[in-house]
Design a protein around this motif. Structure first.
Motif, PDB file in Angstrom:
ATOM      1  N   THR A  62       4.802  -0.247  -3.106  1.00 47.74           N
ATOM      2  CA  THR A  62       4.065  -1.213  -3.916  1.00 47.74           C
ATOM      3  C   THR A  62       3.537  -0.557  -5.192  1.00 47.74           C
ATOM      4  O   THR A  62       3.336   0.659  -5.263  1.00 47.74           O
ATOM      5  N   GLU A  63       3.287  -1.390  -6.188  1.00 43.68           N
ATOM      6  CA  GLU A  63       2.722  -0.898  -7.442  1.00 43.68           C
ATOM      7  C   GLU A  63       1.360  -0.245  -7.211  1.00 43.68           C
ATOM      8  O   GLU A  63       1.019   0.762  -7.853  1.00 43.68           O
ATOM      9  N   PHE A  64       0.582  -0.800  -6.310  1.00 44.75           N
ATOM     10  CA  PHE A  64      -0.736  -0.261  -5.947  1.00 44.75           C
ATOM     11  C   PHE A  64      -0.610   1.213  -5.558  1.00 44.75           C
ATOM     12  O   PHE A  64      -1.273   2.099  -6.120  1.00 44.75           O
ATOM     13  N   VAL A  65       0.240   1.504  -4.584  1.00 46.61           N
ATOM     14  CA  VAL A  65       0.384   2.869  -4.083  1.00 46.61           C
ATOM     15  C   VAL A  65       1.078   3.761  -5.109  1.00 46.61           C
ATOM     16  O   VAL A  65       0.627   4.888  -5.377  1.00 46.61           O
ATOM     17  N   GLN A  66       2.150   3.270  -5.695  1.00 46.34           N
ATOM     18  CA  GLN A  66       2.918   4.081  -6.641  1.00 46.34           C
ATOM     19  C   GLN A  66       2.109   4.428  -7.900  1.00 46.34           C
ATOM     20  O   GLN A  66       2.312   5.481  -8.504  1.00 46.34           O
ATOM     21  N   SER A  67       1.175   3.557  -8.290  1.00 42.48           N
ATOM     22  CA  SER A  67       0.349   3.822  -9.467  1.00 42.48           C
ATOM     23  C   SER A  67      -0.753   4.837  -9.198  1.00 42.48           C
ATOM     24  O   SER A  67      -1.056   5.689 -10.045  1.00 42.48           O
ATOM     25  N   LEU A  68      -1.369   4.758  -8.009  1.00 49.00           N
ATOM     26  CA  LEU A  68      -2.504   5.637  -7.697  1.00 49.00           C
ATOM     27  C   LEU A  68      -2.094   7.007  -7.181  1.00 49.00           C
ATOM     28  O   LEU A  68      -2.680   8.033  -7.546  1.00 49.00           O
ATOM     29  N   ALA A  69      -1.100   7.050  -6.312  1.00 47.78           N
ATOM     30  CA  ALA A  69      -0.780   8.280  -5.581  1.00 47.78           C
ATOM     31  C   ALA A  69      -0.530   9.490  -6.478  1.00 47.78           C
ATOM     32  O   ALA A  69      -0.982  10.606  -6.148  1.00 47.78           O
TER      33      ALA A  69
END
Length: 407
Positions: free
Chosen positions: A137-144
């Motif tokens: 997801t964009e959520f995980v891929q953006s933060l990680a």
């Protein structure tokens, strides 16, 4: 190193000087739009404080409510409450993985703490999907990419396969926080630990299905189930007493559950009757006061029963005092009303004064300890988990825990 019983890495395994993303469960009652302080803040503060004191840069994720509900609010107020427990500032940014969040994360210095906005305000968070899907997801891929490690401390939300719980362990080194570690070890103890003496479980609450599942899963471990609450009344009905049905058809506390579960309840009484202790008297309200009646004297149900009776409570307490281990799942009565707290409080007080291994949890049951002036230190573990506690007792895997185990 981690404790020998751990099935995942813990904070003891974390390398120094890390930028750490930490998932907490700060979901709280909301009054007039503001979060109310509760045990979860105090518990999670231990993990946050330990990480900050060690010099890590600490970024926190948490949720509040669900979209469309009155308690679906920002976490701005949560940051202030958490700071009071941690003993240091907790910054807040009204963003989760956009530019404002990333800028605030990159600006953190050693030992600083930042809380991001409600994870459930992200479209990627809520749908229950496989961890591999959540990891993309964009959520995980953006933060990680902005972190060295991920810590899951949200045991009470660990039965959910949401992005913030199962996605990040797929792409970052993952560890259990102190709440996750202690909750998991305590709540699985009944299945994994050997006890010197009788194992007793007090089971109540409003959901008969939960009680049945717990009893089915733990029937070979628990010597005596002490029943109360709505589930206990349904078992009394199965035993032939004229109770366990709704007086008001619009209330639907008993009738639907009876239709759905009566065959299982009757089967369980037949097969495990020697392990099941039912109430011998029940309490109800009469002219504003607590009144009691022996179960054998009930000819028809014409009042709502709100607690087990005093004789039952004292009998249950005697069983507790003879036990080597006691687990509590659900309340035996409507303890929020002091008149009908006798069953729940009498059993809890017996546990507190007995030298037995004890775990208290399930829904709001643990609140009774604080409400009635008992000392949490007199219990081996007081769980802050609801659904996750039930799943642990019924042997079901927890998505958030499984994600940590796979590291």
């Amino acid at each position: 190193m981690s404790t020998p019983t751990a099935t995942f890495k813990t904070l003891d395994d974390l390398e120094p000087d890390q930028r750490v993303l930490v998932r907490l469960d700060l979901n709280s009652p909301i009054e007039d739009g503001e979060p109310q302080d509760n045990r979860r803040f105090e518990r999670h503060a231990e993990t946050v404080r330990e990480l900050a004191d060690a010099g890590h840069r600490v970024v926190l994720l948490a949720h509040q409510g669900r979209p469309g509900r009155d308690d679906f609010v920002s976490l701005a107020g949560h940051a202030d409450i958490l700071a009071s427990h941690v003993g240091r500032d907790v910054g807040f940014v009204a963003d989760t993985y956009g530019d404002d969040a990333i800028d605030a994360i990159e600006a953190l210095e050693s030992g600083e703490v930042l809380l991001l906005e409600n994870t459930r305000m992200c479209d990627d968070e809520l749908p229950e999907e496989d961890p591999e899907v959540k990891a993309e997801t964009e959520f995980v891929q953006s933060l990680a990419p902005h972190f060295d490690a991920y810590v899951n401390d949200a045991y009470s939300a660990a039965h959910r396969s949401h992005a913030s719980l199962v996605g990040f362990p797929q792409v970052l080194p993952a560890y259990a926080g102190r709440v996750m570690q202690t909750e998991y070890e305590a709540n699985t103890a009944i299945a994994n630990k050997e006890f010197d003496g009788q194992v007793t479980m007090a089971v109540g609450g409003t959901k008969a299905t939960d009680v049945i599942d717990v009893m089915n899963n733990l029937g070979d471990t628990v010597d005596d189930f002490l029943l109360g609450g709505i589930a206990g009344e349904l078992f009394l009905r199965a035993a032939g007493h004229p109770v366990g049905f709704d007086l008001d058809p619009e209330q639907d506390l008993y009738d639907t559950q009876w239709v759905q579960n009566h065959e299982l309840v009757e089967e369980m009484l037949a097969e495990r009757g020697d392990q099941i202790t039912l109430a011998t008297d029940l309490a109800y309200e009469a002219e504003g006061e607590r009144a009691e009646i022996d179960v054998d004297e009930i000819e028809e149900k014409d009042v709502s029963f709100l607690d087990v009776g005093t004789d039952t409570a004292e009998g249950y307490a005697d069983v507790v005092r003879d036990s080597g281990a006691v687990f509590v799942k659900g309340a035996l009565g409507v303890f929020e009303d002091e008149r009908f707290s006798v069953g729940t409080v009498t059993v809890l007080e017996a546990i507190a004064e007995t030298d037995c291994f004890s775990v208290v949890g399930g829904g709001d049951t643990s609140r009774a300890i604080e409400m009635y002036g008992m000392d949490e230190a007199d219990f081996d573990h007081v769980s802050i988990a609801g659904g996750a506690y039930i799943r642990a007792l019924t042997g079901q895997p927890l998505a958030g825990v499984e994600a940590l185990k796979e590291q």
